[in-house]
Design a protein around this motif. Structure first.
Motif, mmCIF file in Angstrom:
data_model
loop_
_atom_site.group_PDB
_atom_site.id
_atom_site.type_symbol
_atom_site.label_atom_id
_atom_site.label_comp_id
_atom_site.label_asym_id
_atom_site.label_seq_id
_atom_site.Cartn_x
_atom_site.Cartn_y
_atom_site.Cartn_z
ATOM 1 N N GLY A 1 0.793 -1.234 0.000
ATOM 2 C CA GLY A 1 0.000 0.000 0.000
ATOM 3 C C GLY A 1 0.821 1.278 0.000
ATOM 4 N N LEU A 2 0.073 2.400 -0.122
ATOM 5 C CA LEU A 2 0.697 3.723 -0.253
ATOM 6 C C LEU A 2 1.394 4.146 1.041
ATOM 7 N N ILE A 3 0.719 3.910 2.180
ATOM 8 C CA ILE A 3 1.268 4.369 3.462
ATOM 9 C C ILE A 3 2.574 3.646 3.786
ATOM 10 N N GLN A 4 2.584 2.348 3.625
ATOM 11 C CA GLN A 4 3.806 1.582 3.924
ATOM 12 C C GLN A 4 4.937 1.965 2.967
ATOM 13 N N THR A 5 4.596 2.200 1.706
ATOM 14 C CA THR A 5 5.632 2.567 0.725
ATOM 15 C C THR A 5 6.180 3.958 1.034
ATOM 16 N N THR A 6 5.299 4.882 1.361
ATOM 17 C CA THR A 6 5.720 6.261 1.626
ATOM 18 C C THR A 6 6.548 6.343 2.910
ATOM 19 N N LEU A 7 6.081 5.652 3.943
ATOM 20 C CA LEU A 7 6.764 5.722 5.240
ATOM 21 C C LEU A 7 7.856 4.666 5.399
ATOM 22 N N LYS A 8 8.032 3.862 4.372
ATOM 23 C CA LYS A 8 9.106 2.862 4.320
ATOM 24 C C LYS A 8 9.070 1.877 5.492
ATOM 25 N N PHE A 9 7.945 1.202 5.622
ATOM 26 C CA PHE A 9 7.904 0.085 6.558
ATOM 27 C C PHE A 9 7.138 -1.069 5.933
ATOM 28 N N GLY A 10 7.309 -2.255 6.467
ATOM 29 C CA GLY A 10 6.650 -3.417 5.879
ATOM 30 C C GLY A 10 6.860 -4.654 6.716
ATOM 31 N N ASP A 11 6.573 -5.800 6.125
ATOM 32 C CA ASP A 11 6.684 -7.073 6.842
ATOM 33 C C ASP A 11 7.939 -7.812 6.415
ATOM 34 N N LEU A 12 8.539 -8.474 7.394
ATOM 35 C CA LEU A 12 9.713 -9.317 7.126
ATOM 36 C C LEU A 12 9.295 -10.745 7.438
ATOM 37 N N ALA A 13 9.322 -11.607 6.416
ATOM 38 C CA ALA A 13 8.907 -13.001 6.597
ATOM 39 C C ALA A 13 10.132 -13.899 6.508
ATOM 40 N N ILE A 14 10.289 -14.749 7.512
ATOM 41 C CA ILE A 14 11.432 -15.677 7.532
ATOM 42 C C ILE A 14 10.919 -17.103 7.542
ATOM 43 N N GLN A 15 11.315 -17.825 6.527
ATOM 44 C CA GLN A 15 10.939 -19.237 6.395
ATOM 45 C C GLN A 15 11.958 -20.078 7.157
ATOM 46 N N ALA B 1 13.207 -24.025 9.098
ATOM 47 C CA ALA B 1 13.172 -25.490 9.000
ATOM 48 C C ALA B 1 12.568 -26.097 10.253
ATOM 49 N N GLY B 2 12.101 -25.256 11.169
ATOM 50 C CA GLY B 2 11.585 -25.747 12.442
ATOM 51 C C GLY B 2 10.097 -26.082 12.409
ATOM 52 N N SER B 3 9.512 -26.321 13.586
ATOM 53 C CA SER B 3 8.093 -26.677 13.676
ATOM 54 C C SER B 3 7.199 -25.501 13.284
ATOM 55 N N GLU B 4 7.641 -24.279 13.677
ATOM 56 C CA GLU B 4 6.911 -23.089 13.228
ATOM 57 C C GLU B 4 7.534 -22.661 11.909
ATOM 58 N N LYS B 5 6.822 -22.896 10.797
ATOM 59 C CA LYS B 5 7.426 -22.784 9.472
ATOM 60 C C LYS B 5 7.794 -21.367 9.095
ATOM 61 N N GLN B 6 6.977 -20.408 9.500
ATOM 62 C CA GLN B 6 7.239 -19.049 9.064
ATOM 63 C C GLN B 6 7.101 -18.059 10.222
ATOM 64 N N PHE B 7 8.085 -17.167 10.309
ATOM 65 C CA PHE B 7 8.022 -16.069 11.270
ATOM 66 C C PHE B 7 7.745 -14.816 10.477
ATOM 67 N N ILE B 8 6.699 -14.085 10.876
ATOM 68 C CA ILE B 8 6.401 -12.833 10.174
ATOM 69 C C ILE B 8 6.501 -11.689 11.171
ATOM 70 N N PHE B 9 7.388 -10.745 10.884
ATOM 71 C CA PHE B 9 7.546 -9.568 11.732
ATOM 72 C C PHE B 9 6.879 -8.409 11.015
ATOM 73 N N GLU B 10 5.773 -7.933 11.596
ATOM 74 C CA GLU B 10 4.927 -6.976 10.883
ATOM 75 C C GLU B 10 5.321 -5.532 11.172
ATOM 76 N N ASP B 11 5.107 -4.686 10.142
ATOM 77 C CA ASP B 11 5.264 -3.220 10.273
ATOM 78 C C ASP B 11 6.646 -2.812 10.771
ATOM 79 N N ILE B 12 7.665 -3.457 10.245
ATOM 80 C CA ILE B 12 9.046 -3.155 10.629
ATOM 81 C C ILE B 12 9.535 -1.960 9.804
#
Lengths: 62, 185
Positions: free
Chosen positions: B134-148, B150-161
């Protein structure tokens, strides 16, 4: 009437400070870096000032 | 002694519970400030209610002799909303992602007495992705970082970084140093 207001005010202030100390405990114990400490200091100062103002206003009311 | 006390507000060792003595903190990430500004705006607007109430009902309060009582109620109103503002700030501040040279720790403060701590060891990282929506995240330069992983919890998502690409680069360098055995950070 004023006595009732006083009792309600006392209860509210006690509940307020119990929650305030919980917040301060979490900020100091679990906070990482300087922002939590700054927020904790701002919070305790503003809480003290506001509580004193509230008590002063009630005293003037009586 | 005063200088030592004041130094905690200027510098910090970024220490946290469970930190190993030889562990180095590379980054401490919190959600972008925009997320907390939107939350506390409503509370800040609520602080104006007693002022408007006083202006609108001044005549009634004056004739009835209720001004002192109104001021007392306003003081209580400010006390309650200050508590709510700082409660929101506390949850925002305690929600952190800590990137060290050994692991990534996601500390999720869900309520005052509810916390979820997830730990991800560098060796288990398989894939990293950055998403800006979206426009706000692009303008203010923040977003989500997703890390895949090999563990039991397949994906870690760090939001609005803020600046997620910088965090991604740090994690990539960490991965490279971990696989080569040579410290590049």
């Amino acid at each position: 009437m004023l006595q009732l207001i006083g009792i309600v005010l006392t209860i509210l202030l006690i509940v307020y400070w119990v929650i305030a100390f919980s917040i301060l405990y979490h900020l100091v114990r679990f906070g990482v870096g300087t922002p939590p400490k700054k927020i904790a200091l701002t919070f305790i100062i503003s809480s003290l000032v506001l509580s004193l103002i509230t008590i002063f206003i009630y005293a003037r009311l009586t | 002694m005063i200088q030592k006390f004041l130094s905690i507000f200027k510098t910090s060792q970024d220490s946290f519970e469970g930190k190993a003595p030889d562990e180095r903190v590379l980054m401490v990430l919190r959600r972008h400030r925009f997320t907390i500004y939107t939350k506390i705006t409503a509370f800040v607007l609520a602080l104006l209610v007693p002022i408007f109430g006083y202006l609108i009902f001044y005549t009634i309060l004056k004739t009835g002799g209720y001004i002192s009582l109104f001021v007392l109620l306003s003081a209580l109103w400010y006390l309650i909303f200050t508590l709510l503002i700082f409660y929101a700030l506390t949850l925002y501040t305690l929600n952190v992602v800590i990137i060290t040279d050994k692991r990534i720790i996601d500390n999720n403060q869900l309520g005052l007495w509810t916390r979820k701590i997830s730990e991800l060891h560098v060796s288990r990282i398989q894939d990293i992705a950055v998403e800006t929506k979206g426009l706000i995240q692009t303008t203010l330069k923040f977003g989500d970082l997703a890390i895949q992983t090999a563990g039991s919890e397949k994906q870690f998502i760090f939001e609005d970084i803020p600046h997620p690409e910088v965090a991604k680069d740090v994690v990539m360098k960490l991965l490279a140093s971990n696989s080569h055995g040579v410290r590049t950070i």
